[in-house]
Design a protein around this motif. Structure first.
Motif, short mmCIF file in Angstrom:
data_model
loop_
_atom_site.label_atom_id
_atom_site.label_comp_id
_atom_site.label_asym_id
_atom_site.label_seq_id
_atom_site.Cartn_x
_atom_site.Cartn_y
_atom_site.Cartn_z
N ASN A 14 0.80 -1.23 0.00
CA ASN A 14 0.00 0.00 0.00
C ASN A 14 0.83 1.28 0.00
O ASN A 14 0.27 2.37 0.02
N VAL A 143 -10.02 -2.14 8.79
CA VAL A 143 -8.96 -1.51 9.57
C VAL A 143 -9.55 -0.55 10.61
O VAL A 143 -9.18 -0.58 11.78
N ARG A 146 -11.00 -1.86 13.91
CA ARG A 146 -10.10 -2.32 14.96
C ARG A 146 -9.85 -1.26 16.02
O ARG A 146 -9.27 -1.55 17.07
N GLU A 177 -3.57 -9.25 11.78
CA GLU A 177 -2.27 -8.78 11.30
C GLU A 177 -1.06 -9.41 11.99
O GLU A 177 0.06 -9.15 11.60
N TRP A 196 -1.07 -6.82 5.68
CA TRP A 196 -0.53 -5.60 5.07
C TRP A 196 0.22 -4.72 6.08
O TRP A 196 1.27 -4.15 5.78
N GLU A 197 -0.31 -4.62 7.31
CA GLU A 197 0.18 -3.59 8.22
C GLU A 197 1.62 -3.80 8.67
O GLU A 197 2.41 -2.86 8.70
N LYS A 198 1.97 -5.04 9.01
CA LYS A 198 3.33 -5.30 9.47
C LYS A 198 4.36 -4.96 8.39
O LYS A 198 5.41 -4.38 8.68
N TYR A 200 3.82 -2.92 5.88
CA TYR A 200 3.72 -1.49 5.61
C TYR A 200 4.59 -0.70 6.58
O TYR A 200 5.29 0.24 6.19
N LYS A 201 4.56 -1.10 7.84
CA LYS A 201 5.31 -0.38 8.88
C LYS A 201 6.79 -0.76 8.90
O LYS A 201 7.61 -0.01 9.42
#
Length: 218
Positions: A14, A143, A146, A177, A196-198, A200-201
């Motif tokens: 993303n 998302v 949460r 996630e 996606w989040e892990k 992405y960060k």
């Protein structure tokens, strides 16, 4: 096309296109990995992001275009398929006519249709109304959900009901996630876990994270 004999990890990218391309090149090659061109990336870079991913990955890697179609189902499939996607997504909240056209056009292009049940309380009722069934149903905790005071559960309970009636539909889970969530996804009988989040960060650690996520597949 996806195989019912395998379990898959879907990695959604993303970040802006230049950053996503760098991340893409670090993801290990594995038939269990699906690469998603995420919605934010598609909104920024459009179909060009799908074309770039295809050029980098070659013809044998699997690309999901997360367009979250709500209208003009056939037209949006045209855009994704001609750009090189192997699958596209449509929101189950779209009109039934749109979803039907979306699935029909996916079949014409021989790509997988994925219907996203985000904010749909009873996915089974949507499936019953469709002329043709999608290849994949996405059971999705959003998302933003949460961050509520009472975080809704991921709807694992829908997996058995859908599969017992439509045994040729694959189930994808979005909204978990961490490694435990991915493990639970497959324990509950789903076929695809979306993350996606892990990544992405932690873009520079995407290979390490991917390897760890793959260990959760049983």
């Amino acid at each position: 096309m996806l195989s019912p004999r395998l379990k898959y990890l879907q990695i959604a990218l993303n970040r802006p296109l230049d950053e996503s391309i760098l991340m893409l090149q670090l993801i290990p090659q594995d038939e269990r990995i699906l690469i998603e061109v995420g919605t934010p990336l598609l909104k920024i870079s459009g179909a060009e992001s799908i074309r770039m991913f295809r050029n980098i990955l070659g013809k044998n890697r699997y690309i999901v275009a997360d367009i979250k179609c709500m209208d003009r189902g056939a037209t949006e499939v045209d855009i994704c398929a001609t750009a090189g996607a192997n699958a596209a997504t449509c929101l189950a909240l779209a009109p039934i006519e749109t979803i039907d056209k979306f699935i029909k056009k996916c079949k014409e292009y021989n790509i997988d249709s994925m219907v996203d049940m985000l904010n749909v309380k009873f996915p089974f009722e949507i499936l019953q109304k469709l002329r043709q069934k999608p290849n994949v149903v996405i059971l999705h905790r959003g998302v933003d959900e949460r961050y509520q005071k009472e975080i809704p559960e991921i709807p694992y309970d829908q997996i058995t009901r859908i599969k017992s009636t439509y045994n040729n539909i694959l189930i994808s889970i979005a909204g978990g996630e961490d490694f435990r969530d991915v493990r639970r996804t497959f324990f509950n009988g789903a076929d695809i876990a979306i993350v996606w989040e892990k990544v992405y960060k932690n873009p520079n650690q995407i290979k390490i994270l991917t390897d760890e996520f793959l260990k959760q597949i049983r």
